[in-house]
Design an enzyme around this catalytic site. Sequence first.
Site, PDB file in Angstrom:
ATOM      1  N   SER B 147       0.842  -1.195   0.000  1.00 52.45           N
ATOM      2  CA  SER B 147       0.000   0.000   0.000  1.00 52.45           C
ATOM      3  C   SER B 147       0.883   1.253   0.000  1.00 52.45           C
ATOM      4  O   SER B 147       1.653   1.447  -0.950  1.00 52.45           O
ATOM      5  CB  SER B 147      -0.948  -0.050   1.199  1.00 52.45           C
ATOM      6  OG  SER B 147      -1.990   0.860   1.040  1.00 52.45           O
ATOM      7  N   ASP B 224     -10.186  -5.551  -2.873  1.00 52.01           N
ATOM      8  CA  ASP B 224      -9.537  -4.518  -2.055  1.00 52.01           C
ATOM      9  C   ASP B 224     -10.409  -3.261  -2.066  1.00 52.01           C
ATOM     10  O   ASP B 224     -10.670  -2.691  -3.125  1.00 52.01           O
ATOM     11  CB  ASP B 224      -8.157  -4.218  -2.678  1.00 52.01           C
ATOM     12  CG  ASP B 224      -7.326  -3.258  -1.862  1.00 52.01           C
ATOM     13  OD1 ASP B 224      -7.893  -2.353  -1.229  1.00 52.01           O
ATOM     14  OD2 ASP B 224      -6.096  -3.424  -1.864  1.00 52.01           O
ATOM     15  N   HIS B 257      -7.329  -6.123   1.252  1.00 53.88           N
ATOM     16  CA  HIS B 257      -6.140  -5.294   1.504  1.00 53.88           C
ATOM     17  C   HIS B 257      -5.390  -5.736   2.763  1.00 53.88           C
ATOM     18  O   HIS B 257      -4.447  -5.078   3.188  1.00 53.88           O
ATOM     19  CB  HIS B 257      -6.600  -3.832   1.661  1.00 53.88           C
ATOM     20  CG  HIS B 257      -5.548  -2.787   1.442  1.00 53.88           C
ATOM     21  ND1 HIS B 257      -5.023  -2.507   0.202  1.00 53.88           N
ATOM     22  CD2 HIS B 257      -4.910  -1.933   2.293  1.00 53.88           C
ATOM     23  CE1 HIS B 257      -4.123  -1.537   0.301  1.00 53.88           C
ATOM     24  NE2 HIS B 257      -4.031  -1.183   1.574  1.00 53.88           N
TER      25      HIS B 257
END
Lengths: 280, 280
Positions: B147, B224, B257
Amino acid sequence: EAHLSFGGTQGVYTHTSSAVSGEMELSVYVPPQADTLNTGEKLPVLFYLSGLTCTQENVTGKGGFQQTAAELGLIIVCPDTSPRCTGYAGEDDDYDFGSGAGFYLNATESPWSETYKMYDYIVDELPALIAENFPIDTDRMGVFGHSMGGHGALTIGLRNPDLFKSISAFSPIVAPSLVPWGQKAFTGYLGKNTDAWAEYDATALMKVGHRSAAEILIDQGTADPFLAEHLQPELFAEACVKANQPLQVRMQAGYDHSYFFISSFMADHLQHHAKTLMSG
Amino acid sequence: EAHLSFGGTQGVYTHTSSAVSGEMELSVYVPPQADTLNTGEKLPVLFYLSGLTCTQENVTGKGGFQQTAAELGLIIVCPDTSPRCTGYAGEDDDYDFGSGAGFYLNATESPWSETYKMYDYIVDELPALIAENFPIDTDRMGVFGHSMGGHGALTIGLRNPDLFKSISAFSPIVAPSLVPWGQKAFTGYLGKNTDAWAEYDATALMKVGHRSAAEILIDQGTADPFLAEHLQPELFAEACVKANQPLQVRMQAGYDHSYFFISSFMADHLQHHAKTLMSG
């Protein structure tokens, strides 16, 4: 809450438990094999009992069981370690008594006896609840755990060998009646009559004839700071030798009491259970 | 703090950083191969950059890299995501700015410019610090992350291809100048002059000629929740195609995620880096 993990589904669920009269959280990992079962086909299941201070979240996030469970086709159920938010005085005061420290027994001392029925929760309520909601084969159930949860796995497995056909433990408390963690918890939950303690003491149970048909696996780190005072696996090993109970205790050089230890040998434990549960 | 894990040592250390003028915590995993090195022999190393809100603890506990690092003989270094306890107003107010959100850049806006020098910390200070204390081969270093840390890995790797020879990312921010997370952080740390932003934007860097000699690997979950608004890996993929930069983007069906996603593909990422770093 559900996350894809190694092709299977790692779920976290809350339900109202009748055994402990309150909300309980647990995690369930369902491997990818569940997506392609034939009608009536079911998967073996392992119940993992966590140690002091833990919730389901610790082992679910750090135990690393998902990879091997996905390979072998095992469902893994991780319950909480005690009732929560009961409001009893002192519930949250100690790390080794009350919240996070249910010790997998049915308390008989007030007020704990109202809700601290973790033995009934694990033995009776949980397998039925999971069977209603997931494709588990209730003839192929195993139990394992860590520290206080290793104590839970040994005592629950030994008292219910027809229900839980395979047992293993990471750094378990094996003789709670003889060590400080167990003595404090048993005094608080069961009172001072030590006769009542023997039902929840793996070494005592072994001495009076309780058995597992399969070999029991124990892994214990030699650098575990709780080894000498609280764990003492030799007490259980000695009882097993005398009782002819097959047992493998692996002293793992340099390992401690942490999830880094648990995850290092997690795959071995799942393989150990699969050997019994998937041999048919 | 050090734990044995899969035969290697998972350590956690604190040091005083000159780059960010304060105490920084990091974890270092040293695989078992370190115990039997010949004189002068060194191991390849990967730097893992974590995402928003994380410290080193999240990936160290939940990333599951130790097993494969032990198999391959890789050292894994996991730094923190920002300076801590600077005392700046608003430091801890937002999950996506300030503490836990350093964005791997050198801030130029006051007061952040005093200590938020995470780019210098990762590129200059950390490799030297690790080389002083662990048997790393500074000619065989790779960088990866998740991320915000995927953004860090891509930008730092692309700007320093001679230092970091392999790059990969889990669900990275690839075009921070164009998405809300990046725009908020860059405005706060770098000011409103968007020319300064391009140095910290992987897609912009690719467009002006920055390259990695090795193929870049990106894994991205299709479930996600940040995919459409903050991540948009297609923006980077398009720039790589136009630039002839080898890139593999794997859209992983159903993954989100979380660390359950990261751990599911961690072994693949370590293998990806080993392919480049251990081919010599």
